[in-house]
Design an enzyme around this catalytic site. Sequence first.
Site, mmCIF file in Angstrom:
data_model
loop_
_atom_site.group_PDB
_atom_site.id
_atom_site.type_symbol
_atom_site.label_atom_id
_atom_site.label_comp_id
_atom_site.label_asym_id
_atom_site.label_seq_id
_atom_site.Cartn_x
_atom_site.Cartn_y
_atom_site.Cartn_z
ATOM 1 N N THR A 60 0.813 -1.223 0.000
ATOM 2 C CA THR A 60 0.000 0.000 0.000
ATOM 3 C C THR A 60 0.842 1.267 0.000
ATOM 4 O O THR A 60 0.639 2.175 -0.825
ATOM 5 C CB THR A 60 -0.912 0.016 1.247
ATOM 6 O OG1 THR A 60 -1.640 -1.201 1.312
ATOM 7 C CG2 THR A 60 -1.868 1.181 1.199
ATOM 8 N N THR A 61 1.794 1.354 0.941
ATOM 9 C CA THR A 61 2.582 2.580 1.098
ATOM 10 C C THR A 61 3.467 2.837 -0.113
ATOM 11 O O THR A 61 3.865 3.979 -0.365
ATOM 12 C CB THR A 61 3.423 2.493 2.391
ATOM 13 O OG1 THR A 61 2.541 2.186 3.480
ATOM 14 C CG2 THR A 61 4.141 3.791 2.692
ATOM 15 N N TYR A 95 -13.256 -5.113 -2.627
ATOM 16 C CA TYR A 95 -14.370 -4.768 -3.514
ATOM 17 C C TYR A 95 -15.436 -5.859 -3.599
ATOM 18 O O TYR A 95 -16.615 -5.574 -3.467
ATOM 19 C CB TYR A 95 -13.869 -4.412 -4.927
ATOM 20 C CG TYR A 95 -14.953 -3.891 -5.845
ATOM 21 C CD1 TYR A 95 -15.550 -2.662 -5.610
ATOM 22 C CD2 TYR A 95 -15.383 -4.641 -6.931
ATOM 23 C CE1 TYR A 95 -16.551 -2.191 -6.437
ATOM 24 C CE2 TYR A 95 -16.391 -4.179 -7.763
ATOM 25 C CZ TYR A 95 -16.980 -2.961 -7.515
ATOM 26 O OH TYR A 95 -17.978 -2.491 -8.328
ATOM 27 N N TYR A 101 -2.822 -10.027 5.358
ATOM 28 C CA TYR A 101 -2.935 -8.581 5.593
ATOM 29 C C TYR A 101 -4.407 -8.225 5.728
ATOM 30 O O TYR A 101 -5.166 -8.284 4.752
ATOM 31 C CB TYR A 101 -2.283 -7.817 4.440
ATOM 32 C CG TYR A 101 -2.296 -6.307 4.556
ATOM 33 C CD1 TYR A 101 -2.552 -5.656 5.752
ATOM 34 C CD2 TYR A 101 -2.029 -5.519 3.439
ATOM 35 C CE1 TYR A 101 -2.562 -4.274 5.848
ATOM 36 C CE2 TYR A 101 -2.023 -4.131 3.516
ATOM 37 C CZ TYR A 101 -2.304 -3.521 4.720
ATOM 38 O OH TYR A 101 -2.311 -2.155 4.798
ATOM 39 N N ARG A 143 -9.617 -0.464 3.941
ATOM 40 C CA ARG A 143 -9.301 -0.407 2.515
ATOM 41 C C ARG A 143 -10.037 -1.474 1.705
ATOM 42 O O ARG A 143 -10.337 -1.266 0.532
ATOM 43 C CB ARG A 143 -7.787 -0.568 2.298
ATOM 44 C CG ARG A 143 -6.979 0.646 2.727
ATOM 45 C CD ARG A 143 -5.493 0.457 2.425
ATOM 46 N NE ARG A 143 -4.728 1.631 2.809
ATOM 47 C CZ ARG A 143 -4.515 2.688 2.043
ATOM 48 N NH1 ARG A 143 -5.024 2.723 0.826
ATOM 49 N NH2 ARG A 143 -3.809 3.707 2.479
ATOM 50 N N LYS A 178 -0.568 -9.284 9.298
ATOM 51 C CA LYS A 178 -0.452 -7.843 9.511
ATOM 52 C C LYS A 178 -1.850 -7.348 9.837
ATOM 53 O O LYS A 178 -2.739 -7.328 8.975
ATOM 54 C CB LYS A 178 0.100 -7.148 8.260
ATOM 55 C CG LYS A 178 0.185 -5.626 8.404
ATOM 56 C CD LYS A 178 0.618 -4.957 7.108
ATOM 57 C CE LYS A 178 0.626 -3.440 7.254
ATOM 58 N NZ LYS A 178 0.959 -2.749 5.979
ATOM 59 N N ILE A 180 4.720 -3.435 10.682
ATOM 60 C CA ILE A 180 5.072 -3.016 9.323
ATOM 61 C C ILE A 180 4.700 -1.545 9.273
ATOM 62 O O ILE A 180 3.522 -1.186 9.212
ATOM 63 C CB ILE A 180 4.358 -3.853 8.262
ATOM 64 C CG1 ILE A 180 4.837 -5.311 8.354
ATOM 65 C CG2 ILE A 180 4.632 -3.291 6.860
ATOM 66 C CD1 ILE A 180 4.120 -6.271 7.418
#
Length: 294
Positions: free
Chosen positions: A48-49, A111, A137, A142, A166, A208
Site C-alpha cells: 500500500t505505502t 471490492y 494482511y 481499505r 499484519k 510493518i
Amino acid sequence: MKQNIFKGLGIALVTPFASDGSVDYDVLKNLLDYQLKNGADFFCILATTGETPTLTKDEKQKIKELVVEKVGDKVPILIGCGGNNTADVVNELQTADFSGIDGILSVCPYYNKPSQEGLYQHFKAIAWATNMPVVLYNVPGRTGVNLKAETTVRLARDCENIVAIKEASGSLEQVDEIIKNKPDGFDVISGDDALTFPMIACGAAGVISVIGNALPKEFSRMIRLEMKGEIESARKIHHKFTDLFNLLFVDGNPAGVKAMLHEMGMIENVLRLPLVPTRLTTMQKISDCLKFRL
C-alpha cells in the site's frame, strides 16, 4: 509450521518519484541505506505505502530487483502479492520471479467482499500455491471486509506456511483474540503505527511501519525497549510520536510520510494520481513537529 522471521521494525517502503513523476531509483537506494543503518529489521515492498496500484509491471520488477540487490541477506524482504481474483494471485505465485524474496504479504480481497469461508478458501489456495512464508494482511478500511480472529486462527492452524498476519483492523480485542488462540510459530504484526505500542503489549511481534520510512531509529528503539520489558521508557517514546501519527494519515497514506521525508530533505513530495500531496496546513504541522525530533 514454519516460523515467522518478520519481527521488530518492518518498513512499509515508499516509492520515491522525481518531479516528472518517474520512479527515482537513486533516491530509493539512499532511503534503503538510511533505513538499514537506523534499525530496520525487515522490509515490506510493493504494498500500500509503495503506491503499488499506480506502478507499471516493469517498475515493480525494477524496484524488486533494486531492493534485493541493495538489502541482500542483511534483513528479510516481504513483498506484496494479493488481489481479489484468487486464480490470478495463484498464477502470479506460480509463475513470477521471487528470487531474493523471503515471504509474501497478501491482502484480503477487496471490492467483492467475500464471506469468512470465501476468505479462508482464498488464502488457503494462496498458501498451497507457494512454499514461501505467507503473511496475511487484514485492513478492513481499505478492503471493505474484516478477516475475523477465528478465520485467521483457522488458517494459521491449517496452512503451515501462513506464519503471521499484519493486523490493521484497529481492534485490540481482535488482536488479543488471535494472540490468545494462535498456534506456536504464528505471529501478529501491527499494521497501524499508532497501535504498535499497545499491540506489542498484547504480544505482537512487531510492526510493518509507515513512519519507519522517516524515523526508523526512534521507532525501532521504542519497539526494542518494549520487547525487553522496559515499558515506561518505550511509552515515553510512543507518546512523543502521537502527534505525528495523526498527521501522517489525516490526508491519506503515503501522503503524510512523503511530506515528512520531503521536509527532511530526502525525497520530492510527489505522488501519483489519484493520490495527491498533503494540504499546506498539514505540511506546516509536520514541519513544526519535526523541529522537535526525538
